[in-house]
Scaffold this motif. Structure first.
Motif, mmCIF file in Angstrom:
data_model
loop_
_atom_site.group_PDB
_atom_site.id
_atom_site.type_symbol
_atom_site.label_atom_id
_atom_site.label_comp_id
_atom_site.label_asym_id
_atom_site.label_seq_id
_atom_site.Cartn_x
_atom_site.Cartn_y
_atom_site.Cartn_z
ATOM 1 N N LEU A 174 -16.618 11.871 -7.934
ATOM 2 C CA LEU A 174 -15.395 11.100 -8.159
ATOM 3 C C LEU A 174 -15.721 9.863 -8.990
ATOM 4 O O LEU A 174 -16.698 9.155 -8.710
ATOM 5 N N THR A 175 -14.902 9.599 -10.002
ATOM 6 C CA THR A 175 -15.059 8.373 -10.775
ATOM 7 C C THR A 175 -14.433 7.210 -10.018
ATOM 8 O O THR A 175 -13.785 7.394 -8.979
ATOM 9 N N SER A 176 -14.611 5.995 -10.559
ATOM 10 C CA SER A 176 -14.058 4.822 -9.882
ATOM 11 C C SER A 176 -12.537 4.904 -9.800
ATOM 12 O O SER A 176 -11.949 4.556 -8.764
ATOM 13 N N ASP A 177 -11.878 5.370 -10.863
ATOM 14 C CA ASP A 177 -10.414 5.493 -10.837
ATOM 15 C C ASP A 177 -9.968 6.541 -9.817
ATOM 16 O O ASP A 177 -8.969 6.350 -9.103
ATOM 17 N N GLU A 178 -10.700 7.649 -9.740
ATOM 18 C CA GLU A 178 -10.325 8.708 -8.808
ATOM 19 C C GLU A 178 -10.519 8.266 -7.363
ATOM 20 O O GLU A 178 -9.704 8.613 -6.482
ATOM 21 N N ARG A 179 -11.574 7.489 -7.114
ATOM 22 C CA ARG A 179 -11.784 7.012 -5.738
ATOM 23 C C ARG A 179 -10.707 5.992 -5.351
ATOM 24 O O ARG A 179 -10.229 5.975 -4.219
ATOM 25 N N ALA A 180 -10.357 5.129 -6.306
ATOM 26 C CA ALA A 180 -9.308 4.142 -6.013
ATOM 27 C C ALA A 180 -7.972 4.831 -5.729
ATOM 28 O O ALA A 180 -7.200 4.393 -4.874
ATOM 29 N N ALA A 181 -7.705 5.923 -6.457
ATOM 30 C CA ALA A 181 -6.445 6.645 -6.238
ATOM 31 C C ALA A 181 -6.393 7.285 -4.859
ATOM 32 O O ALA A 181 -5.299 7.542 -4.322
ATOM 33 N N LEU A 182 -7.556 7.554 -4.249
ATOM 34 C CA LEU A 182 -7.596 8.160 -2.914
ATOM 35 C C LEU A 182 -7.593 7.118 -1.795
ATOM 36 O O LEU A 182 -7.473 7.480 -0.621
ATOM 37 N N ASP A 183 -7.745 5.835 -2.164
ATOM 38 C CA ASP A 183 -7.849 4.776 -1.155
ATOM 39 C C ASP A 183 -6.448 4.395 -0.668
ATOM 40 O O ASP A 183 -5.620 3.931 -1.462
ATOM 41 N N PRO A 184 -6.132 4.562 0.630
ATOM 42 C CA PRO A 184 -4.781 4.242 1.124
ATOM 43 C C PRO A 184 -4.420 2.772 0.908
ATOM 44 O O PRO A 184 -3.269 2.459 0.597
ATOM 45 N N GLU A 185 -5.379 1.878 1.073
ATOM 46 C CA GLU A 185 -5.083 0.451 0.919
ATOM 47 C C GLU A 185 -4.724 0.120 -0.522
ATOM 48 O O GLU A 185 -3.791 -0.641 -0.786
ATOM 49 N N VAL A 186 -5.429 0.724 -1.462
ATOM 50 C CA VAL A 186 -5.127 0.496 -2.881
ATOM 51 C C VAL A 186 -3.747 1.047 -3.222
ATOM 52 O O VAL A 186 -2.958 0.400 -3.919
ATOM 53 N N ARG A 187 -3.449 2.241 -2.718
ATOM 54 C CA ARG A 187 -2.128 2.822 -2.984
ATOM 55 C C ARG A 187 -1.013 1.958 -2.391
ATOM 56 O O ARG A 187 0.051 1.783 -3.002
ATOM 57 N N ARG A 188 -1.270 1.400 -1.219
ATOM 58 C CA ARG A 188 -0.251 0.546 -0.582
ATOM 59 C C ARG A 188 -0.007 -0.706 -1.415
ATOM 60 O O ARG A 188 1.144 -1.091 -1.661
ATOM 61 N N ARG A 189 -1.092 -1.326 -1.890
ATOM 62 C CA ARG A 189 -0.928 -2.540 -2.695
ATOM 63 C C ARG A 189 -0.206 -2.241 -4.006
ATOM 64 O O ARG A 189 0.632 -3.026 -4.466
ATOM 65 N N GLU A 190 -0.545 -1.108 -4.615
ATOM 66 C CA GLU A 190 0.113 -0.761 -5.880
ATOM 67 C C GLU A 190 1.604 -0.494 -5.674
ATOM 68 O O GLU A 190 2.432 -0.859 -6.510
ATOM 69 N N ALA A 191 1.934 0.150 -4.559
ATOM 70 C CA ALA A 191 3.354 0.410 -4.264
ATOM 71 C C ALA A 191 4.106 -0.902 -4.043
ATOM 72 O O ALA A 191 5.239 -1.076 -4.513
ATOM 73 N N GLU A 192 3.480 -1.846 -3.320
ATOM 74 C CA GLU A 192 4.127 -3.139 -3.082
ATOM 75 C C GLU A 192 4.300 -3.908 -4.385
ATOM 76 O O GLU A 192 5.338 -4.547 -4.602
ATOM 77 N N ALA A 193 3.275 -3.847 -5.249
ATOM 78 C CA ALA A 193 3.367 -4.560 -6.524
ATOM 79 C C ALA A 193 4.476 -3.971 -7.393
ATOM 80 O O ALA A 193 5.232 -4.703 -8.045
ATOM 81 N N ALA A 194 4.587 -2.632 -7.391
ATOM 82 C CA ALA A 194 5.649 -1.992 -8.173
ATOM 83 C C ALA A 194 7.020 -2.371 -7.637
ATOM 84 O O ALA A 194 7.969 -2.590 -8.411
ATOM 85 N N LYS A 195 7.123 -2.471 -6.316
ATOM 86 C CA LYS A 195 8.402 -2.840 -5.717
ATOM 87 C C LYS A 195 8.780 -4.265 -6.078
ATOM 88 O O LYS A 195 9.941 -4.563 -6.400
ATOM 89 N N ARG A 196 7.781 -5.184 -6.027
ATOM 90 C CA ARG A 196 8.059 -6.578 -6.379
ATOM 91 C C ARG A 196 8.489 -6.691 -7.841
ATOM 92 O O ARG A 196 9.396 -7.461 -8.179
ATOM 93 N N ARG A 197 7.843 -5.927 -8.695
ATOM 94 C CA ARG A 197 8.213 -5.990 -10.107
ATOM 95 C C ARG A 197 9.642 -5.516 -10.327
ATOM 96 O O ARG A 197 10.382 -6.085 -11.135
ATOM 97 N N SER A 198 10.020 -4.446 -9.618
ATOM 98 C CA SER A 198 11.388 -3.942 -9.786
ATOM 99 C C SER A 198 12.419 -4.910 -9.220
ATOM 100 O O SER A 198 13.523 -5.049 -9.755
ATOM 101 N N GLU A 199 12.079 -5.620 -8.119
ATOM 102 C CA GLU A 199 13.023 -6.552 -7.502
ATOM 103 C C GLU A 199 13.157 -7.837 -8.313
ATOM 104 O O GLU A 199 14.236 -8.436 -8.367
#
Length: 290
Positions: free
Chosen positions: A82-107
């Motif tokens: 797994l590359t660094s990007d692929e491992r980050a994509a599998l990390d639940p904490e990273v996915r949670r932060r990215e989802a929150e950031a996307a939500k803040r940007r949309s709001e």
């Protein structure tokens, strides 16, 4: 955790961790250079090794625990295929932060207002000021930054003085690193130096064999000087062949007449070949007695 600190943590774990499964990894038993797993140019090779590794599952569990919560830019290398990007994509904490950031940007995205005046364009910075910027201002990853510093590149001016080929030749500057460098420079309105056009040194004047070949490639008839040059070269080659055959016969002690008979050359050709090489003629045995 910075990228550099993360590299040290991972390498220390690979080299000093006492778990038995790590001693069975192909990255150790196969004698592979660890740089293979940290070079953007060797990702395919690194993954092919990991896929065949008998402890890939243990490796994946371990690296995911070490990098738990780290962003993709804070990870490096290939682990468990797994590359660094692929491992980050599998990390639940990273996915949670990215989802929150996307939500803040949309709001927080403001509604378009046609009557709002457009912001003034940012002032253009002088070129000398941009050249004096340190590499730190480019926000490069630690790996790329260190690779450039090892080549004594410390400012933006040092970097844009290089051509694309020179940057790509830097160790650890693969396709990903090169794209990162060009993107950062483009954001400043800069680019790498264009290579100077190479001055061709094969445009020899007429009267040489190189010029004769150039005429032929262009479908042109040979001029008189080029015809003479080609004939002269052919003559030199014939004389070289004659000299070699005459010398070999002369070393056997043969006279000019015998050499002519053995080689099929005319006697005058034999004498000229011998003269060119400074060889004395052999006399036929019994000639002095007669």
């Amino acid at each position: 955790m910075s990228s550099t600190a993360h590299d040290l943590t991972v390498l220390t774990g690979l080299r000093k961790h006492g778990d038995a499964w790590q001693d069975m990894g192909l990255c150790r038993t196969q004698g592979e250079d660890l740089e293979t797993f940290f070079s953007s140019d060797l990702v395919g090779r690194a993954k092919s090794i990991c896929i065949r590794c008998p402890v890939i599952d243990d490796c994946r569990a371990w690296i995911m625990s070490v990098e738990d919560g780290l962003s993709a830019t804070s990870r490096d290398g290939v682990f468990a295929a797994l590359t660094s990007d692929e491992r980050a994509a599998l990390d639940p904490e990273v996915r949670r932060r990215e989802a929150e950031a996307a939500k803040r940007r949309s709001e927080n995205k403001p509604a378009p207002r046609p009557d709002r005046p457009q912001p003034a364009a940012a002032p253009v910075r002088p070129l000398d000021e941009l050249k004096a910027l340190p590499l730190d201002d480019l926000d490069l990853t630690a790996r790329v930054h260190n690779a450039l510093r090892r080549m004594d590149i410390h400012t933006v001016g040092d970097l844009i003085a290089l051509t694309e080929a020179e940057v790509r030749s830097i160790r650890l500057c693969g396709a990903g690193a090169f794209a990162q460098i060009t993107d950062r420079l483009a954001a400043l309105g800069l680019a790498l130096r264009e290579p100077q056009p190479r001055v061709r040194d094969d445009l020899k004047p007429c009267g040489t064999t190189a010029a004769a070949k150039r005429h032929e490639r262009a479908g042109e008839p040979l001029c008189a000087p080029c015809l003479a040059a080609r004939a002269s070269r052919a003559q030199r080659r014939r004389e070289e062949q004659q000299d070699a055959l005459v010398y070999a016969a002369w070393m056997r002690g043969l006279t000019d007449q015998d050499i002519a008979h053995a080689t099929g050359f005319a006697s005058v050709v034999v004498r000229r070949a011998r003269a060119r090489q400074g060889l004395q003629a052999h006399e036929r045995q019994g000639a002095h007695a007669a």
